[in-house]
Design a protein around this motif. Structure first.
Motif, PDB file in Angstrom:
ATOM      1  N   ALA A  34      40.799  57.068  13.949  1.00  0.00           N
ATOM      2  CA  ALA A  34      41.521  55.848  13.571  1.00  0.00           C
ATOM      3  C   ALA A  34      42.421  55.379  14.703  1.00  0.00           C
ATOM      4  N   LEU A  35      42.982  56.315  15.464  1.00  0.00           N
ATOM      5  CA  LEU A  35      43.877  55.956  16.567  1.00  0.00           C
ATOM      6  C   LEU A  35      43.092  55.484  17.783  1.00  0.00           C
ATOM      7  N   VAL A  36      41.976  56.123  18.044  1.00  0.00           N
ATOM      8  CA  VAL A  36      41.159  55.780  19.204  1.00  0.00           C
ATOM      9  C   VAL A  36      40.410  54.478  18.962  1.00  0.00           C
ATOM     10  N   ASP A  37      39.975  54.278  17.739  1.00  0.00           N
ATOM     11  CA  ASP A  37      39.141  53.128  17.392  1.00  0.00           C
ATOM     12  C   ASP A  37      39.983  51.911  17.016  1.00  0.00           C
ATOM     13  N   GLY A  38      40.915  51.557  17.891  1.00  0.00           N
ATOM     14  CA  GLY A  38      41.692  50.339  17.701  1.00  0.00           C
ATOM     15  C   GLY A  38      42.646  50.362  16.534  1.00  0.00           C
ATOM     16  N   GLY A  39      43.250  51.502  16.257  1.00  0.00           N
ATOM     17  CA  GLY A  39      44.179  51.601  15.136  1.00  0.00           C
ATOM     18  C   GLY A  39      45.533  51.008  15.438  1.00  0.00           C
ATOM     19  N   VAL A  40      45.569  49.692  15.678  1.00  0.00           N
ATOM     20  CA  VAL A  40      46.843  49.076  16.021  1.00  0.00           C
ATOM     21  C   VAL A  40      47.609  48.600  14.791  1.00  0.00           C
ATOM     22  N   ASP A  41      46.929  48.459  13.675  1.00  0.00           N
ATOM     23  CA  ASP A  41      47.597  48.116  12.419  1.00  0.00           C
ATOM     24  C   ASP A  41      47.241  49.231  11.449  1.00  0.00           C
ATOM     25  N   LEU A  42      48.111  50.233  11.398  1.00  0.00           N
ATOM     26  CA  LEU A  42      47.803  51.477  10.696  1.00  0.00           C
ATOM     27  C   LEU A  42      48.743  51.684   9.519  1.00  0.00           C
ATOM     28  N   GLU A  43      48.154  51.976   8.363  1.00  0.00           N
ATOM     29  CA  GLU A  43      48.926  52.271   7.160  1.00  0.00           C
ATOM     30  C   GLU A  43      48.549  53.668   6.684  1.00  0.00           C
ATOM     31  N   MET A  44      49.555  54.487   6.440  1.00  0.00           N
ATOM     32  CA  MET A  44      49.301  55.810   5.891  1.00  0.00           C
ATOM     33  C   MET A  44      49.644  55.770   4.406  1.00  0.00           C
ATOM     34  N   ASP A  45      48.606  55.811   3.570  1.00  0.00           N
ATOM     35  CA  ASP A  45      48.785  55.749   2.116  1.00  0.00           C
ATOM     36  C   ASP A  45      49.042  57.166   1.607  1.00  0.00           C
ATOM     37  N   GLN A  73      51.359  48.217  14.651  1.00  0.00           N
ATOM     38  CA  GLN A  73      52.293  48.444  13.552  1.00  0.00           C
ATOM     39  C   GLN A  73      51.861  49.685  12.785  1.00  0.00           C
ATOM     40  N   PHE A  74      52.846  50.459  12.347  1.00  0.00           N
ATOM     41  CA  PHE A  74      52.582  51.664  11.568  1.00  0.00           C
ATOM     42  C   PHE A  74      53.538  51.686  10.388  1.00  0.00           C
ATOM     43  N   LYS A  75      53.004  51.993   9.220  1.00  0.00           N
ATOM     44  CA  LYS A  75      53.878  52.141   8.060  1.00  0.00           C
ATOM     45  C   LYS A  75      53.295  53.188   7.130  1.00  0.00           C
ATOM     46  N   MET A  76      54.178  53.767   6.336  1.00  0.00           N
ATOM     47  CA  MET A  76      53.788  54.710   5.297  1.00  0.00           C
ATOM     48  C   MET A  76      54.023  54.020   3.960  1.00  0.00           C
ATOM     49  N   THR A  77      53.046  54.100   3.069  1.00  0.00           N
ATOM     50  CA  THR A  77      53.169  53.446   1.769  1.00  0.00           C
ATOM     51  C   THR A  77      52.972  54.456   0.642  1.00  0.00           C
ATOM     52  N   ASN A  78      53.422  54.073  -0.539  1.00  0.00           N
ATOM     53  CA  ASN A  78      53.277  54.892  -1.751  1.00  0.00           C
ATOM     54  C   ASN A  78      53.859  56.297  -1.582  1.00  0.00           C
ATOM     55  N   VAL A  79      55.011  56.349  -0.953  1.00  0.00           N
ATOM     56  CA  VAL A  79      55.677  57.624  -0.684  1.00  0.00           C
ATOM     57  C   VAL A  79      56.477  58.045  -1.918  1.00  0.00           C
ATOM     58  N   SER A  80      56.292  59.293  -2.338  1.00  0.00           N
ATOM     59  CA  SER A  80      57.017  59.806  -3.509  1.00  0.00           C
ATOM     60  C   SER A  80      58.499  59.940  -3.178  1.00  0.00           C
ATOM     61  N   PRO A  81      59.360  59.966  -4.204  1.00  0.00           N
ATOM     62  CA  PRO A  81      60.801  60.123  -3.956  1.00  0.00           C
ATOM     63  C   PRO A  81      61.120  61.398  -3.159  1.00  0.00           C
ATOM     64  N   GLU A  82      60.389  62.471  -3.414  1.00  0.00           N
ATOM     65  CA  GLU A  82      60.646  63.743  -2.717  1.00  0.00           C
ATOM     66  C   GLU A  82      60.318  63.634  -1.229  1.00  0.00           C
ATOM     67  N   ILE A  83      59.168  63.046  -0.920  1.00  0.00           N
ATOM     68  CA  ILE A  83      58.765  62.883   0.486  1.00  0.00           C
ATOM     69  C   ILE A  83      59.695  61.869   1.171  1.00  0.00           C
ATOM     70  N   TYR A  84      60.059  60.802   0.458  1.00  0.00           N
ATOM     71  CA  TYR A  84      60.985  59.818   1.027  1.00  0.00           C
ATOM     72  C   TYR A  84      62.309  60.485   1.409  1.00  0.00           C
ATOM     73  N   LYS A  85      62.779  61.378   0.552  1.00  0.00           N
ATOM     74  CA  LYS A  85      64.039  62.078   0.814  1.00  0.00           C
ATOM     75  C   LYS A  85      63.956  62.881   2.119  1.00  0.00           C
ATOM     76  N   VAL A  86      62.833  63.566   2.329  1.00  0.00           N
ATOM     77  CA  VAL A  86      62.627  64.324   3.570  1.00  0.00           C
ATOM     78  C   VAL A  86      62.597  63.377   4.766  1.00  0.00           C
ATOM     79  N   LEU A  87      61.889  62.264   4.636  1.00  0.00           N
ATOM     80  CA  LEU A  87      61.805  61.288   5.730  1.00  0.00           C
ATOM     81  C   LEU A  87      63.179  60.687   6.041  1.00  0.00           C
ATOM     82  N   ALA A  88      63.967  60.426   5.006  1.00  0.00           N
ATOM     83  CA  ALA A  88      65.308  59.872   5.213  1.00  0.00           C
ATOM     84  C   ALA A  88      66.237  60.900   5.860  1.00  0.00           C
ATOM     85  N   MET A  89      66.177  62.157   5.391  1.00  0.00           N
ATOM     86  CA  MET A  89      67.037  63.210   5.954  1.00  0.00           C
ATOM     87  C   MET A  89      66.744  63.463   7.433  1.00  0.00           C
TER      88      MET A  89
END
Length: 103
Positions: A34-45, A73-89
């Motif tokens: 995905a990164l090699v094959d032109g992954g310039v607009d990447l969403e991690m669900d 652009q890179f974004k993470m979507t549909n992140v659970s509250p627990e995972i969001y907490k780790v990402l925020a910390m």
């Protein structure tokens, strides 16, 4: 299991339930095309993601850097509250777009 879906000009990476020390190398290998094959607009669900170890955070950081170097652009979507907490910390929510799972 990781899935990569092309949708228009966007690439969506659907994670499995865990990104931990045991499967992080395989996850990183799975997303490389995905990164090699032109992954310039990447969403991690993260709909299915229930656990992420520090090895997963390193892969996400590395992936985000790669996309940004390609002026993408890179974004993470549909992140659970627990995972969001780790990402925020750990400060990830300060330098990347993270969308929480709708409740």
């Amino acid at each position: 299991m990781t899935q990569i879906i092309k949708e228009g000009g966007k690439t969506i990476i659907k994670t499995g339930e865990r990104i931990d020390t045991m499967n992080a190398p395989q996850f990183e290998q799975d997303i490389q095309p995905a990164l090699v094959d032109g992954g310039v607009d990447l969403e991690m669900d993260c709909t299915n993601l229930t656990y992420m170890a520090s090895s997963g955070l390193r892969i996400i950081q590395k992936t985000m850097r790669t996309v940004m170097q390609q002026k993408g652009q890179f974004k993470m979507t549909n992140v659970s509250p627990e995972i969001y907490k780790v990402l925020a910390m750990t400060g990830f929510t300060k330098f990347m777009k993270v969308e929480k799972k709708a409740e």
